[in-house]
Design an enzyme around this catalytic site. Structure first.
Site, PDB file in Angstrom:
ATOM      1  N   PRO A   1       8.422  11.062  -0.136  1.00  0.00           N
ATOM      2  CA  PRO A   1       9.458  11.802   0.599  1.00  0.00           C
ATOM      3  C   PRO A   1       8.946  13.166   1.089  1.00  0.00           C
ATOM      4  CG  PRO A   1      10.401  10.786  -1.349  1.00  0.00           C
ATOM      5  CD  PRO A   1       8.923  10.550  -1.425  1.00  0.00           C
TER       6      PRO A   1
ATOM      7  N   THR B   1       2.599   7.204   1.157  1.00  0.00           N
ATOM      8  CA  THR B   1       3.638   8.112   1.668  1.00  0.00           C
ATOM      9  C   THR B   1       4.686   8.416   0.600  1.00  0.00           C
ATOM     10  OG1 THR B   1       3.306   7.163   3.858  1.00  0.00           O
ATOM     11  CG2 THR B   1       5.333   8.420   3.535  1.00  0.00           C
TER      12      THR B   1
ATOM     13  N   GLU C   1       1.096   4.836  10.318  1.00  0.00           N
ATOM     14  CA  GLU C   1      -0.369   4.919  10.255  1.00  0.00           C
ATOM     15  C   GLU C   1      -0.922   6.019  11.161  1.00  0.00           C
ATOM     16  OE1 GLU C   1      -2.388   1.198   9.817  1.00  0.00           O
ATOM     17  OE2 GLU C   1      -0.606   0.281   8.952  1.00  0.00           O
TER      18      GLU C   1
ATOM     19  N   GLN D   1      13.824  -1.803  32.207  1.00  0.00           N
ATOM     20  CA  GLN D   1      14.398  -1.257  33.454  1.00  0.00           C
ATOM     21  C   GLN D   1      14.383  -2.305  34.570  1.00  0.00           C
ATOM     22  OE1 GLN D   1      15.705   1.645  33.262  1.00  0.00           O
ATOM     23  NE2 GLN D   1      16.279   1.981  35.386  1.00  0.00           N
TER      24      GLN D   1
ATOM     25  N   SER E   1       2.798  12.667   7.076  1.00  0.00           N
ATOM     26  CA  SER E   1       1.585  13.034   7.833  1.00  0.00           C
ATOM     27  C   SER E   1       0.652  13.838   6.944  1.00  0.00           C
ATOM     28  CB  SER E   1       1.967  13.884   9.045  1.00  0.00           C
ATOM     29  OG  SER E   1       2.884  13.203   9.854  1.00  0.00           O
TER      30      SER E   1
ATOM     31  N   PHE F   1       0.864  -1.183   0.000  1.00  0.00           N
ATOM     32  CA  PHE F   1       0.000   0.000   0.000  1.00  0.00           C
ATOM     33  C   PHE F   1       0.895   1.226   0.000  1.00  0.00           C
ATOM     34  CE2 PHE F   1      -1.734   3.332   2.710  1.00  0.00           C
ATOM     35  CZ  PHE F   1      -3.025   3.506   2.256  1.00  0.00           C
TER      36      PHE F   1
END
Ligand SMILES: Cc1cc2nc3c(=O)[nH]c(=O)nc-3n(C[C@H](O)[C@H](O)[C@H](O)COP(=O)(O)OP(=O)(O)OC[C@H]3O[C@@H](n4cnc5c(N)ncnc54)[C@H](O)[C@@H]3O)c2cc1C
Length: 389
Positions: free
Chosen positions: A131, A129, A363, A336, A135, A126
């Site tokens: 470069p 996105t 996502e 930790q 968002s 899919f």
């Protein structure tokens, strides 16, 4: 209000849990060894055998409609199954599924893309996105221009999961720059042999996304998925599903790790006592369980809304944001509690630490989820004080 699962749902949950414990978890040392030697997590043959074993038990196409040979268990059960699968880092998933948006295809597209993907003969990826557009997915620039009976695609996509292995891509391109994401973005089904190239992108985790390059890639008009200009809605539909499946997996991983921390705290001695007796350790354990429980119910609430056909976008953003942050907090505390051992490669905690970091990015980043949640409230699209409405 009923939070319980039906006897049938409980049976499915228990069968999957037993399968993961008996068949999948024993492969963890092998996965760690192979990955640390630079190889893939699992040999494709082993993965195939495991899928066939699961298929024999009826676990095939968990969310796939029955008419396509699936189990059609629905969003809530799929989320519960993702929680069980999240208990292991072995890169295994049940076969028999395809991306939700492939069901938007024509009968011919279903024959060529959907069904072979369900049957495991073809692999999809899919790609939205770029470069210059992560968002801000609305500002993609990959361009598709009509030329005779074809569309010619030029542009670059980045961080595409499975982009190196896929036979075809669901690629989103601008077909009408004046309209952009408001009716000018289209989704194309582009086979690898139509000419797009991929390059792996090394990351801190085991995910191997790829960049994809389209240089005059010709795609026939018949390969438009859904309607011309309505690709952005399809992209949002695809992403919407991850917003409850991602936190579901996170819940399983966090529970498994918290159990590791509990077991270790009970046996690790310091200053004459097991560390479990120190309040500092107890509080880390308690806070972790509180956060896991919250994430579990937010996730199931979002999945329930999807199942009931309600608007699930706000609930899903809340679940995704909370689940991603929770998993990162829990893995950090578990590391930790294990002290220096937690930081070594003898234990899988550092691997989980690297993998779970991604959840806050892909996502929809944490910041984008917060932006969505705040905007929904500020604009009155979502209200406070609701229960199941
Ligand atoms: C391993 C991996 C797999 C992926 N798989 C896929 C895939 O299969 N297909 C696909 O299409 N994409 C995929 N992605 C891309 C992923 O969805 C994007 O990386 C993500 O949406 C963020 O975009 P970006 O990386 O460009 O960051 P940017 O958008 O550049 O963001 C950078 C920082 O700015 C913040 N920011 C951006 N805009 C705002 C704002 N308006 N308000 C406040 N903060 C903001 C972000 O939250 C982030 O902290 C994958 C990414 C990774 C790392």
């Amino acid at each position: 209000m009923d939070f319980s699962l039906s006897p049938e749902e409980l049976q499915i949950r228990d069968t999957i849990r037993a399968f993961v414990e008996r068949e999948v978890m024993p492969l963890e040392p092998e996965v760690l060894r192979s990955e640390r030697a630079g190889g893939p997590g699992l040999d494709p043959e082993v993965l195939r055998d495991l899928r066939l074993k699961a298929k024999k038990m009826g676990f095939w196409g968990i969310n796939t409609p029955e008419e396509y040979g699936g189990a059609a268990l629905g969003p809530v059960m799929s989320a519960i199954i993702a929680m069980e699968m999240g208990r292991t880092f072995v890169p295994f998933s049940f076969g028999g599924s395809a991306d939700n948006i492939l069901y938007a295809g024509t009968e011919e597209q279903k024959r060529r893309y959907l069904i072979p993907t369900i049957e495991g003969e073809r692999r999809s990826c899919f790609a939205i996105t770029e470069p210059g557009a992560g968002s801000d997915a609305r500002s993609i620039r990959t361009r598709a221009v009509k030329d005779g009976g074809d569309w010619v695609i030029n542009g670059e996509k980045t961080f595409i999961t499975g982009g190196n292995e896929a036979d075809f891509v669901m690629v989103f391109a601008v077909t009408d720059p004046d309209k952009g994401a408001n009716g000018g973005v289209t989704c194309f089904l582009a086979d690898r042999d139509m000419g797009w190239k991929s390059e792996p992108i090394p990351t801190m985790g085991q995910w191997g996304p790829a960049s994809l390059v389209f240089e005059d890639v010709r795609v026939p008009e018949d390969n438009i998925l859904g309607e011309l200009g309505r690709g952005f809605e399809l992209a949002m539909q695809w992403i919407g599903q991850g917003r409850y499946m991602i936190p579901a997996r996170a819940v399983g991983s966090a529970e498994r790790m918290l159990q590791m921390a509990i077991d270790y705290a009970n046996i690790r001695m310091s200053m004459g006592k097991p560390i479990a007796e120190y309040q500092a350790i107890q509080w880390m354990i308690a806070d972790s369980q509180v956060e896991i429980e919250a994430a579990k119910w937010l996730t199931l609430h979002a999945a329930w809304r999807v199942r009931e056909g309600m608007d699930a976008r706000h609930a899903s953003s809340i679940a995704k944001l909370n689940g991603a942050v929770m998993a990162n907090q829990v893995v950090d505390r578990v590391l930790q509690i294990h002290g220096g051992m937690g930081y070594t490669k003898e234990l899988p905690i550092e691997r989980w630490y690297r993998e779970l970091r991604l959840l806050r990015i892909f996502e929809g980043t944490d910041e984008i989820q917060r932006r969505t949640i705040a905007r929904n409230l500020l604009r009155g699209h979502a209200r406070l004080g609701t229960i199941g409405e």
